[in-house]
Write a protein that holds these residues in place. Structure first.
Motif, PDB file in Angstrom:
ATOM      1  N   GLU A   1       8.990  -1.392  -3.088  1.00  0.00           N
ATOM      2  CA  GLU A   1       9.061  -1.098  -4.525  1.00  0.00           C
ATOM      3  C   GLU A   1       7.703  -0.690  -5.090  1.00  0.00           C
ATOM      4  O   GLU A   1       7.361  -1.007  -6.239  1.00  0.00           O
ATOM      5  N   VAL A   2       6.926   0.016  -4.299  1.00  0.00           N
ATOM      6  CA  VAL A   2       5.683   0.612  -4.772  1.00  0.00           C
ATOM      7  C   VAL A   2       5.921   2.090  -5.015  1.00  0.00           C
ATOM      8  O   VAL A   2       6.405   2.809  -4.126  1.00  0.00           O
TER       9      VAL A   2
ATOM     10  N   MET B   1       0.176   0.486 -19.718  1.00  0.00           N
ATOM     11  CA  MET B   1       1.507  -0.075 -19.959  1.00  0.00           C
ATOM     12  C   MET B   1       2.461   0.287 -18.815  1.00  0.00           C
ATOM     13  O   MET B   1       3.263  -0.545 -18.379  1.00  0.00           O
ATOM     14  N   LEU B   2       2.359   1.513 -18.309  1.00  0.00           N
ATOM     15  CA  LEU B   2       3.256   1.939 -17.236  1.00  0.00           C
ATOM     16  C   LEU B   2       2.988   1.198 -15.928  1.00  0.00           C
ATOM     17  O   LEU B   2       3.916   0.786 -15.240  1.00  0.00           O
ATOM     18  N   VAL B   3       1.709   1.050 -15.592  1.00  0.00           N
ATOM     19  CA  VAL B   3       1.382   0.482 -14.291  1.00  0.00           C
ATOM     20  C   VAL B   3       1.594  -1.022 -14.256  1.00  0.00           C
ATOM     21  O   VAL B   3       1.839  -1.603 -13.189  1.00  0.00           O
ATOM     22  N   HIS B   4       1.505  -1.669 -15.413  1.00  0.00           N
ATOM     23  CA  HIS B   4       1.647  -3.127 -15.428  1.00  0.00           C
ATOM     24  C   HIS B   4       3.031  -3.577 -15.889  1.00  0.00           C
ATOM     25  O   HIS B   4       3.255  -4.765 -16.090  1.00  0.00           O
ATOM     26  N   ILE B   5       3.933  -2.643 -16.047  1.00  0.00           N
ATOM     27  CA  ILE B   5       5.294  -2.997 -16.393  1.00  0.00           C
ATOM     28  C   ILE B   5       5.949  -3.654 -15.179  1.00  0.00           C
ATOM     29  O   ILE B   5       5.754  -3.199 -14.035  1.00  0.00           O
ATOM     30  N   ARG B   6       6.660  -4.714 -15.393  1.00  0.00           N
ATOM     31  CA  ARG B   6       7.249  -5.462 -14.276  1.00  0.00           C
ATOM     32  C   ARG B   6       8.735  -5.144 -14.120  1.00  0.00           C
ATOM     33  O   ARG B   6       9.541  -6.009 -13.787  1.00  0.00           O
ATOM     34  N   ALA B   7       9.076  -3.890 -14.332  1.00  0.00           N
ATOM     35  CA  ALA B   7      10.458  -3.456 -14.143  1.00  0.00           C
ATOM     36  C   ALA B   7      10.670  -3.030 -12.693  1.00  0.00           C
ATOM     37  O   ALA B   7       9.724  -2.747 -11.958  1.00  0.00           O
ATOM     38  N   THR B   8      11.913  -2.996 -12.275  1.00  0.00           N
ATOM     39  CA  THR B   8      12.242  -2.550 -10.925  1.00  0.00           C
ATOM     40  C   THR B   8      11.862  -1.087 -10.772  1.00  0.00           C
ATOM     41  O   THR B   8      12.232  -0.234 -11.587  1.00  0.00           O
ATOM     42  N   GLN B   9      11.104  -0.787  -9.732  1.00  0.00           N
ATOM     43  CA  GLN B   9      10.656   0.579  -9.507  1.00  0.00           C
ATOM     44  C   GLN B   9      11.790   1.415  -8.923  1.00  0.00           C
ATOM     45  O   GLN B   9      12.187   1.230  -7.769  1.00  0.00           O
TER      46      GLN B   9
ATOM     47  N   HIS C   1       1.442  -2.239  -1.423  1.00  0.00           N
ATOM     48  CA  HIS C   1       1.405  -3.384  -2.324  1.00  0.00           C
ATOM     49  C   HIS C   1       0.467  -3.099  -3.490  1.00  0.00           C
ATOM     50  O   HIS C   1      -0.370  -2.202  -3.436  1.00  0.00           O
ATOM     51  N   PHE C   2       0.634  -3.885  -4.541  1.00  0.00           N
ATOM     52  CA  PHE C   2      -0.254  -3.847  -5.701  1.00  0.00           C
ATOM     53  C   PHE C   2      -1.105  -5.112  -5.630  1.00  0.00           C
ATOM     54  O   PHE C   2      -0.749  -6.137  -6.205  1.00  0.00           O
ATOM     55  N   PRO C   3      -2.236  -5.053  -4.924  1.00  0.00           N
ATOM     56  CA  PRO C   3      -3.028  -6.273  -4.711  1.00  0.00           C
ATOM     57  C   PRO C   3      -3.600  -6.802  -6.016  1.00  0.00           C
ATOM     58  O   PRO C   3      -3.839  -6.058  -6.974  1.00  0.00           O
ATOM     59  N   LEU C   4      -3.836  -8.120  -6.042  1.00  0.00           N
ATOM     60  CA  LEU C   4      -4.359  -8.767  -7.241  1.00  0.00           C
ATOM     61  C   LEU C   4      -5.697  -8.183  -7.697  1.00  0.00           C
ATOM     62  O   LEU C   4      -5.891  -7.976  -8.900  1.00  0.00           O
ATOM     63  N   PRO C   5      -6.658  -7.900  -6.790  1.00  0.00           N
ATOM     64  CA  PRO C   5      -7.914  -7.279  -7.253  1.00  0.00           C
ATOM     65  C   PRO C   5      -7.699  -5.963  -7.988  1.00  0.00           C
ATOM     66  O   PRO C   5      -8.375  -5.680  -8.985  1.00  0.00           O
ATOM     67  N   GLY C   6      -6.752  -5.155  -7.508  1.00  0.00           N
ATOM     68  CA  GLY C   6      -6.451  -3.901  -8.193  1.00  0.00           C
ATOM     69  C   GLY C   6      -5.874  -4.137  -9.565  1.00  0.00           C
ATOM     70  O   GLY C   6      -6.189  -3.422 -10.530  1.00  0.00           O
ATOM     71  N   ASP C   7      -5.038  -5.149  -9.697  1.00  0.00           N
ATOM     72  CA  ASP C   7      -4.460  -5.516 -10.983  1.00  0.00           C
ATOM     73  C   ASP C   7      -5.554  -5.926 -11.969  1.00  0.00           C
ATOM     74  O   ASP C   7      -5.578  -5.494 -13.125  1.00  0.00           O
ATOM     75  N   ILE C   8      -6.486  -6.750 -11.493  1.00  0.00           N
ATOM     76  CA  ILE C   8      -7.564  -7.242 -12.349  1.00  0.00           C
ATOM     77  C   ILE C   8      -8.495  -6.107 -12.770  1.00  0.00           C
ATOM     78  O   ILE C   8      -8.857  -5.980 -13.947  1.00  0.00           O
ATOM     79  N   VAL C   9      -8.898  -5.254 -11.814  1.00  0.00           N
ATOM     80  CA  VAL C   9      -9.805  -4.141 -12.122  1.00  0.00           C
ATOM     81  C   VAL C   9      -9.167  -3.182 -13.118  1.00  0.00           C
ATOM     82  O   VAL C   9      -9.819  -2.703 -14.052  1.00  0.00           O
TER      83      VAL C   9
END
Length: 325
Positions: free
Chosen positions: A156-157, A71-79, A13-21
């Motif tokens: 989808e990770v 930009m790549l890591v936060h793109i919300r496209a289907t992996q 998963h892409f946890p929220l804390p990782g997204d924020i950091v």
């Protein structure tokens, strides 16, 4: 076998804390690197040099790398496997180009400290250092790209990384190049320290900052590479996060070690640059080792910190520089 199991929350998963950091690192790094570029940009009337260009290019590439992977890591496209594979290639290519530019800057810095008379192409050490480092580095980069790890989990990770037999040679080349070029840069200063009664404070600070910067840079590089080995492929968000942090710290260390070391009273024509005089006043003279032996330690400090930009082979070797007090 990786020490982190495949069913771990970090991998799946892409946890929220990782997204924020990840976003915080980008928001801090990009303005900071912009400040580094503005601080190292040649002032009005100053001459551009190879070292100045490479230093600024390092910052620009680090900024490009951080922006791109964010930009790549936060793109919300289907992996998809294709997207995941492309993310790995882009990340590895940009990272290694930025690292290669940093190595080129260190080669130039080691060249300048030797008070060269011949041009770069006619200086055997410069040519051998360039060829001896970049040929292996290009080879290990190609191997790493060829034997990359990239696949998508059912959650989808995207998992990316490099196989160990491709990762270790890359780490070895980077570490050896960093260590050799740092020692080559410090060698003339340490030789003067041994021959005299010690370095004055400005040069001593340069030695300390360069040594610490080299150690920290190598530790960061080793930490990132070892993490890839332990995970046997990381989630793309975690890999990009650590690589962004490494790029930002590398840019910060470069800015720190190139900090001018002379106080205002010792400036030559009011300028000093990159901690060892890559810019400053343009002169038609070259300081030789015999002149250094005859000059006082204070003159040595002033000459090193205001080393001329003229590297033409026609530069006379006997004319000396009389720095202003």
């Amino acid at each position: 076998m990786a020490i982190v199991p495949d069913d771990s929350l970090i991998r799946r998963h892409f946890p929220l804390p990782g997204d924020i950091v990840s976003l915080l690192i980008t928001l801090i790094a990009l303005p900071a690197i912009a400040i580094f570029i503005a601080a190292r940009w040649p002032k009005e009337g100053m001459r551009w040099t190879v070292a100045t260009f490479l230093c600024l290019l390092c910052y620009a590439l680090d900024m490009t790398f951080i922006t791109t992977v964010t930009m790549l890591v936060h793109i919300r496209a289907t992996q998809t496997p294709e997207l995941c594979d492309s993310m790995m290639i882009v990340c590895l290519t940009l990272h290694n180009i930025a690292k290669a530019t940093e190595i080129a800057f260190l080669i130039e810095r080691a060249y300048v400290i030797t008070w060269p008379v011949k041009s770069r192409t006619r200086t055997p050490e410069y040519v051998l250092s360039t060829v001896g480092i970049f040929v292996p580095y290009i080879a290990v980069t190609a191997i790493a790209i060829a034997y990359r790890i990239s696949y998508v989990l059912d959650t989808e990770v995207c998992i990316i990384g490099m196989r160990r037999f491709a990762l270790m040679p890359m780490l070895g080349v980077e570490t050896a190049a960093q260590l050799y070029l740092t020692l080559r840069f410090l060698q003339p200063l340490l030789r003067v320290h041994q021959d005299g009664s010690g370095l004055l404070s400005p040069l001593r600070k340069i030695v300390i900052r360069t040594s610490i910067g080299c150690a920290v840079t190598m530790l960061l590089d080793i930490a990132v590479k070892v993490s890839l080995t332990l995970f046997n492929g990381e989630p793309s968000w975690l890999c990009f996060l650590t690589c962004k942090a490494e790029a930002f710290f590398a840019a910060s260390i470069l800015f720190w070690i190139t900090k001018p070391g002379l106080p205002h009273d010792y400036l030559i024509n009011g300028e000093q640059e990159l901690g060892i005089g890559f810019e400053g006043s343009v002169s038609d003279s070259v300081v030789t080792s015999s002149e250094l032996a005859e000059a006082g330690r204070l003159n040595f400090v002033k000459r090193v910190m205001s080393f001329p930009n003229a590297y033409d082979t026609k530069i006379p070797r006997t004319q000396s520089v009389n720095p202003k007090s």
